[in-house]
Enzyme design. Structure first.
Site, short mmCIF file in Angstrom:
data_model
loop_
_atom_site.label_atom_id
_atom_site.label_comp_id
_atom_site.label_asym_id
_atom_site.label_seq_id
_atom_site.Cartn_x
_atom_site.Cartn_y
_atom_site.Cartn_z
N GLU A 165 0.83 -1.21 0.00
CA GLU A 165 0.00 0.00 0.00
C GLU A 165 0.87 1.25 0.00
O GLU A 165 0.54 2.25 -0.65
CB GLU A 165 -0.93 -0.03 1.22
CG GLU A 165 -2.17 0.84 1.08
CD GLU A 165 -3.24 0.49 2.10
OE1 GLU A 165 -3.93 -0.53 1.92
OE2 GLU A 165 -3.37 1.21 3.10
N GLU B 73 2.08 1.71 -3.37
CA GLU B 73 0.96 2.19 -4.21
C GLU B 73 0.77 3.70 -4.02
O GLU B 73 0.59 4.44 -4.98
CB GLU B 73 -0.32 1.43 -3.84
CG GLU B 73 -1.49 1.75 -4.76
CD GLU B 73 -2.79 1.07 -4.33
OE1 GLU B 73 -2.79 0.33 -3.33
OE2 GLU B 73 -3.81 1.31 -5.01
N CYS C 282 -8.25 -1.92 4.31
CA CYS C 282 -8.06 -3.05 5.25
C CYS C 282 -9.36 -3.49 5.89
O CYS C 282 -9.44 -4.59 6.41
CB CYS C 282 -7.10 -2.67 6.36
SG CYS C 282 -5.54 -2.12 5.75
N SER D 54 -7.48 1.94 -2.23
CA SER D 54 -6.29 1.16 -2.54
C SER D 54 -6.71 -0.21 -3.07
O SER D 54 -7.70 -0.78 -2.63
CB SER D 54 -5.47 0.98 -1.25
OG SER D 54 -4.57 -0.09 -1.40
N LYS E 144 -15.22 -9.72 8.02
CA LYS E 144 -14.19 -10.57 7.41
C LYS E 144 -14.79 -11.89 6.92
O LYS E 144 -14.25 -12.52 6.01
CB LYS E 144 -13.09 -10.87 8.43
CG LYS E 144 -12.28 -9.66 8.83
CD LYS E 144 -11.17 -9.38 7.85
CE LYS E 144 -10.40 -8.13 8.24
NZ LYS E 144 -9.64 -7.58 7.12
N GLU F 136 -16.07 -11.01 3.65
CA GLU F 136 -14.93 -10.75 2.76
C GLU F 136 -14.34 -12.06 2.22
O GLU F 136 -14.04 -12.17 1.04
CB GLU F 136 -13.86 -9.96 3.52
CG GLU F 136 -12.71 -9.50 2.64
CD GLU F 136 -11.58 -8.86 3.44
OE1 GLU F 136 -11.36 -9.28 4.60
OE2 GLU F 136 -10.92 -7.96 2.90
N GLU G 138 -13.99 -12.74 -5.65
CA GLU G 138 -12.66 -12.36 -6.13
C GLU G 138 -11.54 -12.83 -5.20
O GLU G 138 -10.38 -12.71 -5.53
CB GLU G 138 -12.59 -10.84 -6.37
CG GLU G 138 -12.92 -9.94 -5.21
CD GLU G 138 -14.40 -9.55 -5.13
OE1 GLU G 138 -15.25 -10.33 -5.58
OE2 GLU G 138 -14.69 -8.47 -4.57
N CYS H 100 -10.06 -1.85 14.71
CA CYS H 100 -10.36 -3.28 14.90
C CYS H 100 -10.52 -3.67 16.36
O CYS H 100 -11.23 -4.62 16.67
CB CYS H 100 -9.28 -4.12 14.27
SG CYS H 100 -9.02 -3.71 12.55
#
Lengths: 596, 385
Positions: free
Chosen positions: A284, A287, A310, A330, A369, A372, A377, A526
């Protein structure tokens, strides 16, 4: 604002409190605990469950203590006969519309309604049970959150969480009277609405009406399947919270015990998501620097500010509400999803396992999560990258089930490889942590020097303020970064989706000149995630956050780019950040979604 | 036979409302409010809060904007007098609103019109347009708009009404703060019933003394009643307050009246033996206007059952005592009727209704015990057998 003092008596004891204080808080100051259900320290006042009613001299009605401010000369009784009778009635009424199958219930033993029923010794119901068999249906459409309306007591904590705290409004009150319920847009299934799966509603639900979708059985099945090689990864924020499941103080650092417990549970390898957190910084950070170069040197029309990716709750939020800004997000996968494909390619090769026989389990402070991991993908390895996601709470439950005496465990260390981490990886668990870790690395890459903050602690990005801003002056750069000479790197941080909204609206209005923005869906980041131990409140979150920073300072290596396993990974496998392999395994794309 | 009930014509009689307004505008706000306080006028929607005090509280608040809301959500079963007032004398309602606006310092007024009264919209809008033009001549800055309800009974509760106006779910708010300090859009707001506003206008014309002469100490003036049920003469009547139910039944009954439900579904059921000693008014049994007469052909079980079905459905559902309590009362009397629960279960239900009265968040849940207890106490046998 100067506060006036108000004098009143509670249970005949005089007290003087600030104007605007509720009766409930005034009583707490005198150590009288008034029971509550719809009240939550994180949320605005509702005053609808009425469990907290008290008797006020001269008032025929019993005011709800959570919703009534004190007034001069007030005389309050918190446990008079009238109050006791009303409270008992109210708890019993709630029980009659609640599917009280306690012995079968996920929340058995830590349900607030059960606790209250116990406190008031409500044995045989006087009144008629109103729960119909047809209502005992659980919505399991979402991979993250289960919704069981028959357990719901209509306190609306979830609605207030979803609306005021998260600005999502997937849950709302619908219908009225006996039909009043907490539902979704057009009563659609949870997986079909704007829900971000953040799980904050679960953290605040007093009963088991909202719980995480549990995969404990599937994980035990895998562990006891001799053909399966089961590796587990643990997120940064779990290690300062899992202790709470065993009665420890929030923020107690139990990393070593957690590793030890995971081995005893039978996982073949115990690895660390912190490792991929460090890797995220490499990808990142690169990036960001690439985008800055393209903007400043090549004059390209690059999407800036860059937004962190994230937090899967935040990603889904943006896909629903701000999909016109998806280019700013990102392309890096979250640390969990970077771990999965690496485990099933790089790591599988190293340990000589067939990835088809591998099961990757992640322990997360998060319910989003779970969603996710199910995204189509997320199959960069050719397999499902992460097979099962468990919350911190579920891990606590597994440890209990396996009869492991957590507190007495000796500390153990993570397995290698994919187990080495740095302080920078650990602080991913706190709001501002990704930013701090990124700055520690990016600044050093560009200037060759450490960030100019005492002890590497970048204070301006820390703390519980909803939106934080900071600016770092970049000077005396290395020759290859000359285009950054003298640039003020402007960053911002938001946690809790309502704060994310504030920041995003400013970006859309062109009213923000940031380069890099960190956003976490949950309050506190988190450590306040939807999969963390219950209860949660600001005090709990601050303690966990302090635990994370202590853990960081206790680490020998505190900068992501110095993680030797990360260096080794690039040398032998990925070759360079944003390289071809990284693109295949560590980066992703996003899907615009509807507003409802 | 000579009837002792005095019929009055303050509400529907034609007046030069512009003249009243223009004369009022020459007086100070405090003077006008003092007159309303002095008259003893209490809210005509049912709850009976002193109107002058409400205006005074709203006036005393400092704010950049204040609002007048005319509560025309007439939802109480058995009440239909506001519909008639808005049909027959809309200009007096509008003038009452403008007067209130002048007194409290509001330049905007809303009529919260019951959804089922949408057929009144064309005539009301016409009246508002005409009134706005007339106000220009008086140089009074006051604009009136209509906000349509959508049929929820609870939206007649003033804070739920304002939530509904703000586009939110119609649920009562926690009080305090009260609407006079934190009302519509968080601004000081005076919410008054249709009839109240007209009375306030008439007090400005006639002076408080004339109003005070009528009625009793606690219940001054007259009141518009909606008379329905087993009566040869159903309809709308403006009557002086303070009569006994005996007098009322003498005038409106069909000779076989066994009970009168005073104040609509949320009011009290009075049985024949109590007619003589029951005064209609705040010292006895207050009413927002609804008077339902029942003769001996009626089953009181069915009546109570209907009321409870109504409340079970019309509770907003947010607070426990009301949401679950209404269901328990309804299911409870059905169970007793069927013999599933013993007759003494009614006592448990009455205890529960006491809790509803003191622990519910708003007037809805707090008043369900009125019909429940009064019908159970007066007609226990009809409920059990």
């Amino acid at each position: 604002m100067s506060k006036y003092k108000v004098n009143l008596k509670i249970n005949n004891i005089p007290i003087s409190v600030d104007e605007g204080t509720t009766i409930l808080d005034a009583a707490r100051q005198l150590n009288f605990k008034i029971p509550t259900l719809c009240h939550h320290d994180d949320l605005c006042v509702a005053g609808n469950c009425r469990v907290c009613v008290v008797e006020q001299k001269g008032n025929r009605a019993l005011p709800a203590s959570c919703a009534t401010p004190v007034s001069e000369g007030m005389e309050i009784q918190t446990n008079s006969l009238k109050v006791r009778q009303a409270r008992k009635h109210i708890v019993e009424l709630l029980l009659t519309e609640h599917n009280a199958d306690c012995t079968k219930c996920f929340k058995n033993g830590f349900c607030e309604l059960q606790e209250m029923s116990n406190a008031y010794r409500i044995g045989d119901h006087v009144f008629i049970d109103l729960v119909m068999e047809k209502d005992k249906v659980t919505d399991i459409s979402s991979p993250s959150i289960e919704k069981d309306d028959s357990k719901c007591i209509r306190c609306q904590r979830c609605v207030r969480t979803c609306t005021s705290m998260q600005y999502v409004s997937a849950l709302a009150v619908t219908h009225k009277g006996n039909d009043m319920r907490i539902s979704t847009f057009l009563d659609k299934p949870m997986n079909d609405v704007v829900c971000t799966n953040c799980g904050q509603c679960i953290n605040r639900c007093p009963t088991a009406a909202l719980t995480e979708r549990s995969y404990i059985d599937e994980v035990f099945d895998a562990i006891y399947d001799p053909k399966k090689f089961v590796v587990v990864e643990t997120a940064p924020a779990t290690r300062v919270a899992i202790g709470e499941e065993f009665g420890m103080e929030p923020g107690t650092r139990v990393t070593g015990k957690m590793v030890s417990a995971l081995r005893r549970l039978g996982f073949d390898k115990v690895l660390d998501t912190d490792f991929t957190a460090d890797l995220t910084i490499m990808e990142e950070g690169t990036e960001l620097l690439t985008r800055l170069k393209e903007a400043l040197v090549d004059g390209k029309d690059v999407a800036l500010p860059m937004l962190t990716s994230c937090s899967p709750g935040w990603i889904k939020f943006q896909e629903h509400l701000y999909h016109d800004l998806l280019d700013n997000l990102s392309t890096c996968k979250s640390p969990q999803q970077m771990f999965g494909p690496l485990a099933k390619t790089y790591y599988a090769e190293k340990v000589n396992k067939n990835p088809a026989d591998m099961v990757v389990v992640s322990i997360m402070p998060c319910t989003a999560k779970k969603f996710e991991a199910e995204r189509p993908e997320m199959r960069g390895s050719g397999y499902k990258d992460v097979d099962y996601v468990l919350t911190t709470r579920e891990l606590g439950r597994m440890i209990h089930q396996a009869g492991i005496d957590f507190e007495k465990l000796e500390d153990e260390k993570y397995d290698s490889i994919l187990g080495e981490s740095t302080g920078a990886g650990i602080i991913f668990g706190n709001t501002g942590g990704v930013m701090e870790a990124a700055l520690r690395t990016a600044y050093e890459i560009v200037t060759g020097r450490e960030v100019p903050f005492t002890n590497l602690s970048i204070r301006p990005v820390r703390g519980m303020e909803g939106v934080k801003e900071a600016s770092v002056k970049i000077k005396d750069v290395k020759p290859e970064w000359s285009f950054l000479e003298g640039v003020d790197l402007n960053v911002a941080i938001a946690h809790g989706l309502v704060n994310a909204k504030t920041l995003m609206d400013r970006i859309k209005a062109g009213d923000a000149n940031y380069h890099f923005i960190e956003i976490m869906a949950c309050p506190g980041g988190c450590i306040g995630g939807g999969g963390q131990p219950i209860p949660t409140n600001m005090e709990v979150r601050k303690k966990r956050a302090a635990g994370v920073y202590e853990e960081d300072e206790a680490m020998v290596i505190r900068k992501s780019h110095e993680n030797p396993e990360v260096t080794e990974l690039y040398e032998s496998f990925l070759h360079e950040p944003l390289g071809h392999k990284s693109h295949d395994l560590l980066h992703t794309h996003y899907t615009p979604r509807k507003r409802h | 036979m000579e009837n002792k009930i005095k019929k009055v014509d303050l509400i529907f009689g034609k007046v030069d409302y512009l003249d009243i307004l223009s004369k009022s505008l020459k007086r100070t706000r405090d003077e006008l409010i003092l007159d309303v306080i002095d008259s003893g006028l209490r809210g005509r929607g049912g709850a009976g809060f002193p109107t002058g005090l409400k205006w005074k509280f709203a006036k005393n608040e400092e704010a950049d904007q204040k609002y007048v809301i005319c509560n025309a959500d007439e939802g109480e079963p058995g009440t239909f007098k506001d519909r008639e007032i808005l049909t027959e004398a809309p200009e007096k309602v509008l003038a009452g609103m403008a007067l209130c606006g002048y007194c409290i310092g509001a330049t905007e007024g809303y009529i919260y019109l019951r959804g089922e009264y949408n057929f009144l919209l064309p005539s009301l809008n016409k009246a508002i347009e005409k009134f706005h033009n007339e106000l220009k001549k008086l140089k009074l800055d006051f604009t009136i708009r209509i906000c349509s309800g959508s049929g929820a009974y609870v939206c007649g509760e003033e804070t739920a009404l304002m939530e509904s106006m703000e586009g939110k779910r119609g649920e009562p708010r926690n009080k305090p703060p009260f609407p006079t300090s934190f009302g519509y859009l968080g601004k000081p707001t005076s919410v008054n019933n249709v009839e109240t506003l007209v009375f306030a206008l008439m007090i400005a014309q006639e002076g408080p003394a004339k109003f005070k002469e009528m009625g009793t100490f606690d219940s001054r003036g007259s009141k518009v009643f909606s008379v329905s049920g087993d009566t040869p003469s159903p309809g709308i009547y403006e009557l002086e307050l303070g009569m006994t139910l005996e007098q009322f039944v003498e005038e409106f009954g069909d000779g076989d009246t066994k009970a009168v439900q005073v104040g609509g579904a949320s009011g009290f059921c009075v049985s024949r033996k109590e007619f003589k000693n029951t005064v209609i008014g705040f010292e006895g049994i207050p009413t927002g206007g609804s008077m339902m007469l029942f003769n001996s052909s009626r089953s009181m079980f069915n009546i109570l059952n209907d009321y409870l079905e109504f409340f079970e459905e019309e509770s907003c559902g947010q607070c426990t005592p009301c949401r679950v309590g209404c269901q328990q009362l309804l299911k409870g009397i059905e169970a007793v009727k069927k013999g599933i629960k013993p007759p003494k279960y009614l006592e448990e239900l009455q205890k529960l209704s006491d809790t509803m009265r003191i622990a519910s968040k708003c007037g809805l849940g707090q008043s369900v015990p009125n019909p429940f207890n009064s019908i159970i106490n007066n007609f226990r046998e009809e409920i059990i057998y």
